[in-house]
Structures are given as C-alpha cells and as structure tokens.
Design an enzyme around this catalytic site. Structure first.
Site, PDB file in Angstrom:
ATOM      1  N   ASP B  16      31.564  44.417  37.756  1.00  0.00           N
ATOM      2  CA  ASP B  16      32.016  43.023  37.751  1.00  0.00           C
ATOM      3  C   ASP B  16      32.990  42.888  38.921  1.00  0.00           C
ATOM      4  O   ASP B  16      34.111  43.373  38.865  1.00  0.00           O
ATOM      5  CB  ASP B  16      32.709  42.710  36.413  1.00  0.00           C
ATOM      6  CG  ASP B  16      33.367  41.334  36.399  1.00  0.00           C
ATOM      7  OD1 ASP B  16      33.215  40.578  37.382  1.00  0.00           O
ATOM      8  OD2 ASP B  16      34.043  41.011  35.401  1.00  0.00           O
ATOM      9  N   LYS B  78      36.998  36.662  46.932  1.00  0.00           N
ATOM     10  CA  LYS B  78      35.701  36.187  46.447  1.00  0.00           C
ATOM     11  C   LYS B  78      35.492  34.713  46.790  1.00  0.00           C
ATOM     12  O   LYS B  78      34.372  34.263  46.965  1.00  0.00           O
ATOM     13  CB  LYS B  78      35.636  36.402  44.936  1.00  0.00           C
ATOM     14  CG  LYS B  78      34.277  36.181  44.312  1.00  0.00           C
ATOM     15  CD  LYS B  78      34.318  36.622  42.862  1.00  0.00           C
ATOM     16  CE  LYS B  78      33.001  36.411  42.152  1.00  0.00           C
ATOM     17  NZ  LYS B  78      33.092  36.875  40.752  1.00  0.00           N
ATOM     18  N   ASP B 199      32.136  30.432  30.951  1.00  0.00           N
ATOM     19  CA  ASP B 199      32.794  31.482  31.727  1.00  0.00           C
ATOM     20  C   ASP B 199      33.775  30.871  32.724  1.00  0.00           C
ATOM     21  O   ASP B 199      33.378  30.349  33.764  1.00  0.00           O
ATOM     22  CB  ASP B 199      31.705  32.301  32.456  1.00  0.00           C
ATOM     23  CG  ASP B 199      32.282  33.433  33.304  1.00  0.00           C
ATOM     24  OD1 ASP B 199      33.523  33.556  33.407  1.00  0.00           O
ATOM     25  OD2 ASP B 199      31.476  34.205  33.864  1.00  0.00           O
TER      26      ASP B 199
END
Lengths: 168, 612
Positions: B16, B78, B199
């Site tokens: 992850d 990210k 999420d």
C-alpha cells in the site's frame, strides 16, 4: 478463440436472453480467462488471456443490455445501422412530436411533453420485446428488418428525451 | 524479462503506497499479514529526506527531518504522481514542494540541490518496504502488487508502475485500494451481497460498490476525487493556527518551513485527539513564545463539514452508476485513516443507511488486501477473483475538439475497442490520434493521455488507407494501443508520446542508475566491512607488540610484519574490498609465527599461574 460474442458465450444468436444465465456464464468464463490466473504462465499465455478476457468483458457488456445486444446482432447480420433520421418514424407520431416540441418551447417547465416522450419510448420497448421472441422462434430476417426500424425510432425518441433532460 | 514463469516459492508482496504512510504485507500461509520494519513500526511514513552527505532517508527517520531540514525533505509525494505542473499549482500554496525548472510534463522535485521525479521519490519508499520485507522474510523480494486509488488515471497508474520498476520490483498488478480492502474484508465472510467501500485517505477519496458472488468480487462502479483527504483537513486547522499567530504575534510565519512543519505536526496531533475526545489543544512553542488553542469537536466539524460533504456526491453518483439504491447495500467498509473522524462515520452511516464496518484497522486493510491479491496471482489463494473496472471513460479527439468515447467508465477491465482511421489528404503518410480520459464533451476539458502517431502509411488517395487501431485497457487499468493495416492485416508502427509521465527510455535510465547505485552501495558496504577487519588485526598486532612473544620473533620476522602493516595501511581507504582483503591476508600470513608464540606464551603464563 472466436470474437463473435454470442458464440463466445456458447449461445445461439437469440435476442430474448435469460440474463441470470448470462451472468452465470460470465462468471464461469471469467474464472477461465482472467489475467490474474495467468500470472505464473509464459508471456504468450498471458497475452492470450488478456485478449480473451477483453473480448469476454466487451461481449458481456454488449449482450447484457437489450439495445446494444440488438445493435450488435443487426451489425452481425449485415444490416446498416447508421444515422437514419426520421425515416422509421411513422408520420402520425412525427406530427405529435412536432406539436409536443412546440409546446415545450413555449413552456419548458411543463413536464407533460417529456412524460409523453418517455411513454413513447416505453411503447417501443414493449413492441421490441415481442419482436425479440419472434426472432428467436425462427430467425426470420423480416423480423430483423422490423427491429431495425424500431431501433431507429427509439434512437430518435431517446435523443428528444436527452434534449429535454428527463431523468430516466 | 520475456519469461516470467516463476516458482511458487517466490514471495509476492502486497504494498500500500499511501500518501501519508506506506505498508508491505504478505500471505503467511493462509492469512495476510503486515510486515513490521526494523524500527518496530508497521507503518512507514511516506517521507523521504536527502541527508547532507547525500544519503536517502525514508520513513520515521525522514519524518524527523521535516522539522530541521524541510528543504531536503518531502512528504505526500503521491499527490504529484503522474501529474503536470499545471495540475498542481493550487497545491503548491499549501504544500512545501520545491519544484524545479522544466517540470511541464513530468514534475521535478528538489531535495537540497538534487532533483527527482515523483516516481523516483516513491521508488525510495518502495525500496525501503522491499528491504523491510526481505529482512523479515529472509528472502529476496522482487515481485509485488501495488495499490492505487481507484480513481487514478492512466498517467498516475503508469507513474506508480514506473516507481516499482525503479525500485527493482516487478509490479505484477496494480490493484485499486477500495477493491483491495474488500478482498481483505471478504475473506471468510459473506458469500453473496453488495458492498460499498468508502476510502478516505491522506490525499485521495474513493468510493467503490462491489457485488460479491461465490468468491468473485465484481466491481459495479467506482467514483472519487484524487485530491481530497486528510491533508486537506490538516490544512484547514493549519490555516487557523497561522492566522492566530499572525494576529497574536504580529508575524506572518506561513513561509517559514520549520514553523509550518512543526505546526502541521501539532495540528495533526489535535485532529487525531478529536476522534476520541470532545476537545483537543494545539500547542506550539517557537522562539521562547507559546501559542495555545483549544479546538472543540463542534468547531472542528464545522471547519471540515464541506470537505466531508464533498465525498457524498461521488457516493451518490457511484450508486446510480452501479444501479443500486442505498437500501440494497448490505455492508459498508471504511478504509483510510480519515475514516476515524466521527463526522465522517456518521455521514457515511446516514447516506448508506447502514452501520459501517470498523473491525479492521483502516490503515492496514489495503495492504492486507494487496497481499491477498498477491496470493491470487501466485496461486496460493484459490477461488477468489477480482473483476475491477476502469474509473474514467476513454475517448479520442475528433473534429472540433469533440471527444468520441470508445470505452465507457465502469467497464470491466480488461476492456477494448477498435476504431478504423483513414487519411484526410491525398498522399498523407501519418495519422495523429489524441487519446483522452474523462467524462467531458471537449478534449480540452479531459485529461490528455497520449498522442499516437500512426506512421509509414503508404501514400494513397484521401480516405483509401484503413488503419485499424485497437485500444485495450489491461487489468492494471493501463492503456495499450496496437494498430494494423485493415487491408493487409500487417502490424502498424505506433509512436507514443505520453502527455504526462516518463517515456520508457527515461524509466530504463532510472533503473540503470538505481542498479549502478545499488552496485556502488554494495561495494561501499563490503569495503567498510573489510576496513573493520583490518582495524581488528592492526589493533591485535599493536597489543601483541607489548607481549613477550613479540620479542621471541627474529629481526627478519619483525621487519616483514612492519612491511605488511604498511602495505595494508596504504590500501586502507580503497573502495575495492578485494584489495584490502588481499593485504589483510598477507599480514595474517606474516604474523602466523607471532600468533603461535603468543599461544605458547599464554599457555606458559597460564601454567605459571596455576598452583600445582
């Protein structure tokens, strides 16, 4: 490996499909072709699985919806299904559509016109269902000619509905 | 590279790669398990720092550097993956990214004076996870499943895959984070049903709706926002604190990196506290002054309500696309650290009319699911299969900049479409195809993916050439394009110019560079070890010179030992451990007799000391 969607699913070229059966076949074929099951195989096997599962998914998407299913079958049977305009819309229906459009232009808030368009589409869908069974009974090409007309008429009405923003 | 038939003993890990934290997990027999790092932590903070000596530091150690060396340290990289400078202008006001010149198609971030692409920074994090896994499992780890937000576009996915390659990992599959979470939850759970996965992570929001059927996880629809997450919540609190400082201390400290980073750490502490307590205090000490502010949960909720509300639109759209009503949803799963916030939980509960699952640690569930997917790929997990979808429609630009959609969003992948292209001018020998991703009508409002140049078309009258182009989205959600001449069936060359991201050549060069560095690193480590051995033997000889045994040696022997010592000292700082070892061996040889003498002396003195 065939790229013909009905054949890929092991089905006759029928239009009134049992969707529960289609889903079952889709899952079974996914368990056979999904790339995840080929991660440990050779590059060639992986490429083949990728290709097969892409065809499987494309086929499933096409066949599960009655309109795309019919469109696909017509193409397969050599029909031209390009833009047909109002060619397949009966004159009396055209006349009514013309009047509804006029009324809508004057009073866009009035939902009666939109509702009538949706009603027209529902009528077409019901007629199509009947023709689907007719086709399956004998694969008579005349039925497809009729269905192509219905499909074009439906396209025309659907465009009107989209333009008036009626929620489906 | 052409054959990846691997042994079943090969361990495939699940990673992850998060905005805030990253984790690595594996299938321990039948159960997925998160791997603990050398520092005892499961979470590796996604922070990378470049030390003054040029070493790369990752994780908890790097997070400490955020305060002292904000200019050499980066977090939340990210957010930059697969993006161009224009995409992130807004972010630059809130994030202390230092962007280098020439970042139009691929962003270059500065750490100190060096520049790195986001993929390279992510590769440092991946390399750390790889190292942690190798240390814990005692085996080389070269294959991985990496998770990405479901709503990531093609460029963001490619950038993630590139990061894996640069880190020396063969990325067997990119899996969508919410789908991975469902896999982790689905183990030994219900056989049938509809699941919604909500999420909300550090930087991204995803919603996916899945249908479970006898081990098959079929994603019906997905939606989201790749720029919404815990970072945005932190920024709200940070802004309040900075405004307070401005009015209380009369100083604008929003440009002092050290202040912003310290404050950020303090507001995150307060935010986390508010998940359990009705109020929390932001405390900040700076230059002998103290700032203190109590934040009640009520104030906090008012502050972030619009951010939470922004997640609800995508949820409704997702249900509509999946063709399910809220009451049809059997289970709701929460993923991502931000779902610990009570306001988020209650908003989800109201929307889906179901009490969300919180049994699994929201920080770990994605990595665990990635490990399950790794198990599926390596054959250790049977019967489970994931059928995912593409989050965005794929289209090609046609006349007037209008987009013709060829693969619609929420299509199960792999998915494909074929289009035939022809020439518009007599004798034209190439056709340029512009591929975009998105739902808008005009190409300029969609995300440009790439321009494909169909070259070497034989000159023919207008419209005679027929090139059939096949667009295929693979199981990773990444586009592949092939073309063939429709008349001859011959493969046609396609030149790809990605709009954002690295070309294959650039990635190759980065892999080369990292391999070179790995070699260098290994060499350096071996030389250092050899020096330790040299130190040991030199110290031993020094000590021996004070021993009686030294005096027992001949003049010649002592001279030869002195020569050997000089020989070793001469190569002591060599980078080549072989050279150092060679001289150590010579010295060992020359001191053989000395060692024997010392043994005897030791025996003699031992005997002397023994009372018979």
């Amino acid at each position: 490996m065939t790229r013909e969607y009905f054949e890929f699913f092991g089905l006759q070229r029928n239009l009134a499909l049992d969707t529960t059966d289609l889903v079952k076949r889709f899952y079974a074929l996914s368990r056979k072709y999904h790339p995840d099951l080929y991660a440990r195989k050779s590059r060639a096997d992986q490429d083949e699985a990728l290709e097969a599962s892409a065809v499987l998914n494309d086929a499933y998407r096409t066949l599960r919806d009655p309109i795309t299913r019919l469109t696909y079958l017509l193409k397969l049977e050599g029909f031209d299904i390009g833009e047909q305009g109002t060619k397949d819309v009966p004159p009396e229906l055209l006349e009514e559509i013309f009047e509804l459009n006029m009324a809508l232009e004057e009073n866009p808030a009035d939902s009666a016109g939109r509702e009538r368009f949706v009603e027209m589409r529902n009528e077409i869908d019901a007629e199509m269902q009947g023709k689907f069974s007719d086709w399956d009974a004998g694969h008579n090409r005349e039925t497809l000619v009729h269905l192509r007309g219905l499909l074009n008429r439906r396209k025309y009405i659907s465009n009107l509905i989209d333009k008036t923003n009626v929620p489906d | 590279m052409f054959q990846i038939e691997f042994e079943s003993t090969d361990t495939v890990v699940g990673i992850d790669l998060g905005t805030t934290n990253s984790l690595v997990a594996w299938m321990n027999l039948t159960k997925p398990e998160v791997i603990v790092g050398a520092d005892g932590d499961k979470l590796v903070p996604s922070v990378v720092s470049l030390s003054a000596t040029g070493d790369i530091i990752v994780g908890n150690e790097a997070r400490k550097e955020l305060i002292d060396h904000p200019d050499r340290t980066i977090y939340s990289v990210k957010r930059l993956m697969g993006r161009g400078i224009e995409d992130v202008r807004g972010e630059l006001k809130l994030f202390p990214f230092r962007i280098a010149e020439g970042s139009e198609s691929v962003i270059q971030v500065k750490l100190g004076e060096q520049t790195f692409t986001p993929s390279e920074i992510s590769a440092f994090i991946l390399r750390q996870l790889k190292k942690n896994a190798e240390a814990a499992l005692g085996t080389a780890v070269t294959k991985a499943v990496i998770t990405v937000p479901a709503y990531f576009n093609d460029a963001q996915r490619q950038a993630t895959r590139d990061a894996g390659r640069i880190a020396g990992l063969e990325v067997l599959r990119l899996v969508n984070e919410p789908t991975a979470a469902a896999l982790a939850y689905g183990l030994d759970k219900r056989q049938e049903g509809i699941i919604a996965v909500y999420d909300l992570g550090g930087g991204t929001f995803d919603i996916s709706i899945l249908k479970l059927h006898d081990g098959i996880f079929e994603v019906l629809a997905t939606n989201g926002d790749t720029h919404l997450g815990g970072d945005d919540i932190d920024n709200r609190l940070l802004r309040i604190a900075l405004e307070d400082l401005q009015s209380e201390w009369g100083e604008d400290l929003s440009h002092v990196g050290e202040v912003v980073q310290t404050l950020r750490r303090d507001v995150i502490g307060a935010k986390e506290g508010l998940s359990f307590a009705p109020a929390a205090v932001i405390r900040f000490d700076w230059g002998g002054k103290r700032y203190q502010r109590e934040i009640t949960r009520e104030l906090f909720e008012n502050l972030i309500r619009d951010l939470v509300d922004r997640t609800l639109g995508p949820c409704r759209d997702c249900m509509r696309d999946a063709g399910v009503a809220p009451e049809q949803i059997d289970e709701v799963v929460l993923v991502g650290g931000s779902t610990r916030i009570p306001l988020v939980r209650s908003a989800v509960e109201v929307l889906f009319r179901a009490k969300p699952h919180t049994e699994m640690n929201p920080d770990e569930v994605v990595a665990l699911g990635a490990a399950v997917q790794a198990g599926i790929l390596s054959g250790t997990v049977e019967n489970q299969l994931l059928l995912d979808v593409t989050p965005l429609s794929l289209g090609i630009e046609t006349y007037g900049g209008v987009v013709a959609k060829i693969i619609h969003r929420n299509s199960t992948i792999p998915a494909s479409a074929s289009e035939t292209f022809t020439t518009g001018v007599d004798g034209q020998t190439n056709v340029l195809i512009h591929v975009v991703q998105g739902e808008r009508e005009l190409a300029k409002d969609c995300r440009s993916l790439a321009r494909f140049d169909l070259k070497d078309i034989p000159p023919m009258p207008t419209g005679m050439a027929r090139v059939e182009v096949r667009f295929l989205i693979d199981a990773n959600g990444i586009l592949q394009v092939t073309a063939r001449d429709a008349r001859t069936g011959k493969e046609h060359s396609v030149e790809v110019k990605p709009s954002y991201g690295l070309t294959d050549e650039q990635v190759e060069a980065m892999i080369e560079a990292s391999i070179d560095h790995a070699e260098e690193d290994l060499q350096a480590a071996q030389a250092a070890l050899a020096r330790v051995d040299a130190d040991t033997i030199l110290a031993a000889i020094d000590k021996a010179k004070r021993n009686d045994a030294w005096l027992d040696l001949t003049e010649e022997e002592r001279r030869r030992i002195a020569d050997a010592i000089r020989g070793l000292q001469a190569v002591y700082h060599s980078d080549d451990h072989h050279t150092i070892r060679e001289k150590i061996d010579v010295l060992n040889e020359e001191t053989h007799h000395l060692a024997e003498n010392m043994m005897n002396t030791a025996v003699r003195s031992a005997l002397k000391g023994t009372k018979i």
